[in-house]
Design a protein around this motif. Sequence first.
Motif, mmCIF file in Angstrom:
data_model
loop_
_atom_site.group_PDB
_atom_site.id
_atom_site.type_symbol
_atom_site.label_atom_id
_atom_site.label_comp_id
_atom_site.label_asym_id
_atom_site.label_seq_id
_atom_site.Cartn_x
_atom_site.Cartn_y
_atom_site.Cartn_z
ATOM 1 N N PHE A 1 -25.612 -3.367 -6.058
ATOM 2 C CA PHE A 1 -24.823 -2.764 -4.992
ATOM 3 C C PHE A 1 -23.455 -2.338 -5.516
ATOM 4 C CE2 PHE A 1 -25.613 -7.302 -4.647
ATOM 5 C CZ PHE A 1 -24.405 -7.843 -5.049
ATOM 6 N N GLY A 2 -23.012 -1.191 -5.049
ATOM 7 C CA GLY A 2 -21.683 -0.680 -5.337
ATOM 8 C C GLY A 2 -21.128 -0.114 -4.051
ATOM 9 N N GLN A 3 -20.119 -0.779 -3.496
ATOM 10 C CA GLN A 3 -19.625 -0.416 -2.173
ATOM 11 C C GLN A 3 -18.098 -0.312 -2.180
ATOM 12 O OE1 GLN A 3 -21.809 -3.830 -0.530
ATOM 13 N NE2 GLN A 3 -22.706 -2.398 0.923
ATOM 14 N N PHE A 4 -17.583 0.580 -1.338
ATOM 15 C CA PHE A 4 -16.160 0.850 -1.293
ATOM 16 C C PHE A 4 -15.666 0.813 0.146
ATOM 17 C CE2 PHE A 4 -18.126 2.807 -4.874
ATOM 18 C CZ PHE A 4 -17.222 2.757 -5.922
ATOM 19 N N GLY A 5 -14.440 0.373 0.336
ATOM 20 C CA GLY A 5 -13.891 0.322 1.677
ATOM 21 C C GLY A 5 -12.393 0.563 1.695
ATOM 22 N N TYR A 6 -11.899 0.952 2.861
ATOM 23 C CA TYR A 6 -10.465 1.202 3.020
ATOM 24 C C TYR A 6 -10.021 0.741 4.405
ATOM 25 C CZ TYR A 6 -5.981 3.645 3.033
ATOM 26 O OH TYR A 6 -4.641 3.956 3.101
ATOM 27 N N ASP A 7 -8.981 -0.063 4.437
ATOM 28 C CA ASP A 7 -8.416 -0.594 5.685
ATOM 29 C C ASP A 7 -9.479 -1.222 6.577
ATOM 30 O OD1 ASP A 7 -5.862 -0.022 4.971
ATOM 31 O OD2 ASP A 7 -5.614 1.703 6.300
ATOM 32 N N ASN B 1 -16.792 -2.185 -1.582
ATOM 33 C CA ASN B 1 -16.197 -2.042 -2.894
ATOM 34 C C ASN B 1 -14.850 -1.377 -2.824
ATOM 35 O OD1 ASN B 1 -18.914 -2.487 -3.148
ATOM 36 N ND2 ASN B 1 -18.978 -1.650 -5.161
ATOM 37 N N GLY B 2 -14.335 -0.989 -3.993
ATOM 38 C CA GLY B 2 -13.065 -0.302 -4.044
ATOM 39 C C GLY B 2 -13.275 1.148 -4.439
ATOM 40 N N PHE B 3 -12.186 1.920 -4.671
ATOM 41 C CA PHE B 3 -12.292 3.346 -4.905
ATOM 42 C C PHE B 3 -11.508 3.793 -6.120
ATOM 43 C CE2 PHE B 3 -13.503 3.784 -0.412
ATOM 44 C CZ PHE B 3 -12.964 2.615 0.058
ATOM 45 N N ARG B 4 -11.721 5.026 -6.496
ATOM 46 C CA ARG B 4 -10.915 5.686 -7.523
ATOM 47 C C ARG B 4 -10.985 7.196 -7.396
ATOM 48 N NH1 ARG B 4 -12.195 4.516 -13.329
ATOM 49 N NH2 ARG B 4 -10.874 6.297 -13.576
ATOM 50 N N PRO B 5 -9.819 7.889 -7.275
ATOM 51 C CA PRO B 5 -9.831 9.340 -7.156
ATOM 52 C C PRO B 5 -9.955 10.016 -8.505
ATOM 53 C CG PRO B 5 -7.615 8.526 -6.971
ATOM 54 C CD PRO B 5 -8.509 7.329 -7.116
ATOM 55 N N ALA B 6 -10.765 11.064 -8.565
ATOM 56 C CA ALA B 6 -10.951 11.773 -9.827
ATOM 57 C C ALA B 6 -9.924 12.871 -9.993
ATOM 58 C CB ALA B 6 -12.352 12.379 -9.887
ATOM 59 N N ASN B 7 -9.465 13.450 -8.886
ATOM 60 C CA ASN B 7 -8.558 14.581 -8.974
ATOM 61 C C ASN B 7 -7.302 14.264 -8.199
ATOM 62 O OD1 ASN B 7 -7.319 16.987 -9.211
ATOM 63 N ND2 ASN B 7 -8.890 18.199 -8.144
ATOM 64 N N SER B 8 -6.385 13.549 -8.829
ATOM 65 C CA SER B 8 -5.186 13.112 -8.141
ATOM 66 C C SER B 8 -4.246 14.266 -7.864
ATOM 67 C CB SER B 8 -4.455 12.045 -8.975
ATOM 68 O OG SER B 8 -4.120 12.566 -10.240
ATOM 69 N N SER B 9 -4.458 15.393 -8.498
ATOM 70 C CA SER B 9 -3.583 16.533 -8.278
ATOM 71 C C SER B 9 -3.913 17.276 -6.994
ATOM 72 C CB SER B 9 -3.676 17.506 -9.461
ATOM 73 O OG SER B 9 -5.004 18.017 -9.572
ATOM 74 N N ASP B 10 -5.027 16.955 -6.400
ATOM 75 C CA ASP B 10 -5.437 17.643 -5.178
ATOM 76 C C ASP B 10 -5.762 16.619 -4.102
ATOM 77 O OD1 ASP B 10 -6.295 19.276 -3.221
ATOM 78 O OD2 ASP B 10 -8.174 19.848 -4.196
ATOM 79 N N PRO B 11 -4.746 16.061 -3.438
ATOM 80 C CA PRO B 11 -4.979 15.016 -2.452
ATOM 81 C C PRO B 11 -5.749 15.495 -1.239
ATOM 82 C CG PRO B 11 -2.698 15.778 -2.367
ATOM 83 C CD PRO B 11 -3.343 16.430 -3.564
#
Length: 362
Positions: free
Chosen positions: A130-136, A338-348
Motif C-alpha cells: 500500500f502507498g497512500q497519501f493524505g492532507y489535513d 501516506n504523504g506527498f511530493r510535488p514534481a513541478n514546484s514551479s507551477d503550483p
Amino acid sequence: MKTVELVILLIFFPVTLSVKHSLKFFFTTSSGVKNFPDFVVVGVINEAPTGYCDSISKIPGVKQDWAKKLIEDDPQHLEWYTQQCLSTQYDHKADIDILKQQLNQTEGVHIFQKMSGCEWDDETGEINGFGQFGYDGEDFIAFDLKTLTWIAPKPQAVITKLRWDGDRVHNEWWKNFLTQHCPELVKRYLDYGKSSLLRTELPSVSLLQKTPSSPVSCHATGFYPHRAMMFWRKDGEELHEDVEHGEILPNHDGSFQMSVDLNLSSVTPEDWKKYECVFHLSGVKDDIITKLDKAVIRTNCVSPSEFPAGPVIGGVVGLLLLLAVCITGVFIWRRRDNGFRPANSSDPSSFEISEVKDAALN
C-alpha cells in the motif's frame, strides 16, 4: 451448537495458524505547529515502533534491541536510513508548501502525510502492498497495486492521478517496492527480531464496572501480538446486541490491551451464569474464558485498597501513548494514508507529487 461454533472457528482461525506480518512507514510533515518537529517518520514492524527520525535529530534512532544488532552487523543500513531521512524531509516540506499555495492557504495548522508498506502472510506467501497519501486529515491519493493506477478521492488530486497513470516506469517502481523490496525487509527484520516480534504473550483478563448499573467491561491487557479478538457470548453463542467493542490499544511496554463492554440492564441476576467473555490470540489454540461473576468484578465502588490500579493505569498509559502517536500525525486520518511530493514546484496551479524512487521508506 458446538458444530456451528467449530465451523466459525475454522473460518476465522484456520488450523494453519497463518500470521500476517507488516512493515509500515509513516511520514508526517506539519506547518504551523509550534514546539514540535515539522517532519517525523516512524517505522513500524508488526505494529511495534522500531525506528524514528525527525527534523530536529536528523539521525534515525532505533527502539528495539534486535534493530541495534542489525545496525551493528550492517552499518550501511543506518547510513542509508539517515540519507533517506534527510532527503525526504526536504521533499515533503516542499510538498506542503505547494499544497498550501494550491489551496490558497496562508495561515493555520496543516498536516501532510504518507504511509507506505506491505503485509506478508508467512503461511501462504501472499503479499499486499500500500502507498497512500493524505492532507489535513483527508485522503488525497492512493496507489492501486492490482491495476498499477492511482485513485484520487479529491478533485485536487485528479491532475496527479492522470499523469501518474501514464508513467509506467513510476508505477512499476511502486510495484517492485511493494511486492519485492518491502517484503524482503520484513523477512530480514523478522529474522533479527524473532525473539520479540514472533513472541506470544497472553494477557491478564479482568471484569470491570464503574457502578452497579454500568456495563461490565471485559478488559485484557499485556497480550502480544496485536492480532486478537474478544467477545461476549451467552450459552455458547456470540452476542452482538448490547455489546460494544473497544479498539486494540498499545501499552507502554510494547504489549497491547483491549476491552469489550456488555450492557446488563435487561439481564436478570439468575441469567448471569449464562454469560462469559472469550479472548482469542492469533496463533494460540486455547482461548481465555472468563465467566460473568459478580464476585470477581472490579468496581470503583470499593475502598481505595481494592481499587483495580493495574488495569486502570495500563489503560491510561496506553491512551497517553496513542495520543502521543496521534500528535505526530501518524494516525491522523480515517484510513491508512501516506504523504506527498510535488514534481513541478514551479507551477503550483497544477500540483504534482514526485517520489523518491530509490527509498524503501517510500
